[in-house]
Design a protein around this motif. Structure first.
Motif, mmCIF file in Angstrom:
data_model
loop_
_atom_site.group_PDB
_atom_site.id
_atom_site.type_symbol
_atom_site.label_atom_id
_atom_site.label_comp_id
_atom_site.label_asym_id
_atom_site.label_seq_id
_atom_site.Cartn_x
_atom_site.Cartn_y
_atom_site.Cartn_z
ATOM 1 N N TYR A 12 -13.519 19.319 2.852
ATOM 2 C CA TYR A 12 -13.637 19.837 1.488
ATOM 3 C C TYR A 12 -14.294 21.220 1.505
ATOM 4 C CZ TYR A 12 -15.185 20.394 -3.312
ATOM 5 O OH TYR A 12 -15.416 20.899 -4.566
ATOM 6 N N TYR A 13 -15.439 21.332 2.190
ATOM 7 C CA TYR A 13 -16.147 22.619 2.247
ATOM 8 C C TYR A 13 -15.337 23.662 2.990
ATOM 9 C CZ TYR A 13 -20.287 20.675 0.131
ATOM 10 O OH TYR A 13 -21.158 20.108 -0.749
ATOM 11 N N ALA A 14 -14.607 23.243 4.021
ATOM 12 C CA ALA A 14 -13.782 24.192 4.768
ATOM 13 C C ALA A 14 -12.690 24.759 3.866
ATOM 14 C CB ALA A 14 -13.167 23.522 5.993
ATOM 15 N N ARG A 17 -14.553 27.007 1.207
ATOM 16 C CA ARG A 17 -15.432 28.074 1.702
ATOM 17 C C ARG A 17 -14.777 29.445 1.534
ATOM 18 N NH1 ARG A 17 -16.819 26.253 6.822
ATOM 19 N NH2 ARG A 17 -18.324 24.932 5.782
ATOM 20 N N GLU A 18 -13.515 29.546 1.865
ATOM 21 C CA GLU A 18 -12.805 30.834 1.743
ATOM 22 C C GLU A 18 -12.691 31.253 0.282
ATOM 23 O OE1 GLU A 18 -9.119 30.924 3.810
ATOM 24 O OE2 GLU A 18 -10.018 30.228 5.687
ATOM 25 N N GLU A 19 -12.420 30.286 -0.597
ATOM 26 C CA GLU A 19 -12.338 30.588 -2.026
ATOM 27 C C GLU A 19 -13.683 31.111 -2.539
ATOM 28 O OE1 GLU A 19 -11.033 27.320 -4.433
ATOM 29 O OE2 GLU A 19 -9.379 26.883 -3.066
ATOM 30 N N GLN A 20 -14.746 30.427 -2.142
ATOM 31 C CA GLN A 20 -16.077 30.842 -2.577
ATOM 32 C C GLN A 20 -16.432 32.225 -2.024
ATOM 33 O OE1 GLN A 20 -18.508 27.587 -1.265
ATOM 34 N NE2 GLN A 20 -18.534 26.660 -3.329
ATOM 35 N N ALA A 21 -16.095 32.446 -0.782
ATOM 36 C CA ALA A 21 -16.390 33.744 -0.176
ATOM 37 C C ALA A 21 -15.635 34.850 -0.910
ATOM 38 C CB ALA A 21 -16.023 33.731 1.304
ATOM 39 N N ALA A 22 -14.379 34.617 -1.214
ATOM 40 C CA ALA A 22 -13.590 35.620 -1.937
ATOM 41 C C ALA A 22 -14.165 35.849 -3.337
ATOM 42 C CB ALA A 22 -12.133 35.180 -2.019
ATOM 43 N N TYR A 23 -14.558 34.750 -3.993
ATOM 44 C CA TYR A 23 -15.132 34.858 -5.337
ATOM 45 C C TYR A 23 -16.428 35.674 -5.297
ATOM 46 C CZ TYR A 23 -17.757 33.619 -9.491
ATOM 47 O OH TYR A 23 -18.506 33.687 -10.632
ATOM 48 N N TYR A 24 -17.323 35.348 -4.376
ATOM 49 C CA TYR A 24 -18.596 36.052 -4.296
ATOM 50 C C TYR A 24 -18.413 37.512 -3.882
ATOM 51 C CZ TYR A 24 -21.091 31.724 -5.101
ATOM 52 O OH TYR A 24 -21.577 30.579 -5.672
#
Length: 158
Positions: A12-14, A17-24
């Motif tokens: 789930y986190y994997a 993680r990319e979505e969150q990184a792109a968002y941030y």
């Protein structure tokens, strides 16, 4: 059921993680642009405000000093005797001429000297020597000051 899978959370986190990184990353960039625009806006405001404010203060001071020319004369007397950056420092403070402690306060200076008799008068030290203090300074015209310089030169020659 996903919660029974022991690697579910890792997966789930994997995935996210990319979505969150792109968002941030996008959010950081957006904040950076916003902050830069805000800093620029603030700098322009401060430049305009400070310029207007300083001009207003300068006008007020000029009006004040025009009403009280003795204050300007007093201020310049202190500056040329105490400020090594003043253009006349070498002739006054650098040569050992001092302002008496009492005259470092404008009220005391004006109490001892009184108002300037006319716009043609300025401070004149007797025999163009000694410190600025009561009894050694008078309001003198240009002619009076030239006479004091002559007396000083004669005393040096003798």
């Amino acid at each position: 059921m996903p919660y029974k899978d022991p690697d579910y959370m890792k997966k789930y986190y994997a995935e996210h993680r990319e979505e969150q990184a792109a968002y941030y990353a996008a959010h950081r960039e957006e904040r950076a642009v916003h902050n830069a625009a805000h800093r620029e806006e603030k700098a322009v405001y401060n430049a305009v405000y400070n310029t207007a404010h300083h001009e207003e203060i300068a006008v007020q001071q000029a009006a004040h000093y025009a009403e009280h020319p003795e204050r300007t004369i007093w201020h310049n007397m202190i500056r040329r005797c105490t400020n090594p950056q003043h253009k006349s420092w070498a002739t006054y403070g650098g040569a050992g001429v001092k302002v008496c402690r009492r005259w470092l306060t404008y009220a005391n200076f004006i109490s001892d000297m009184g108002k300037r008799p006319s716009p043609k008068h300025s401070l004149s030290r007797l025999a163009d020597a000694g410190d600025y203090k009561k009894g050694n300074v008078v309001w003198g015209t240009r002619a009076h000051q030239e006479l004091q310089k002559r007396i000083k030169r004669q005393r040096r020659a003798a």
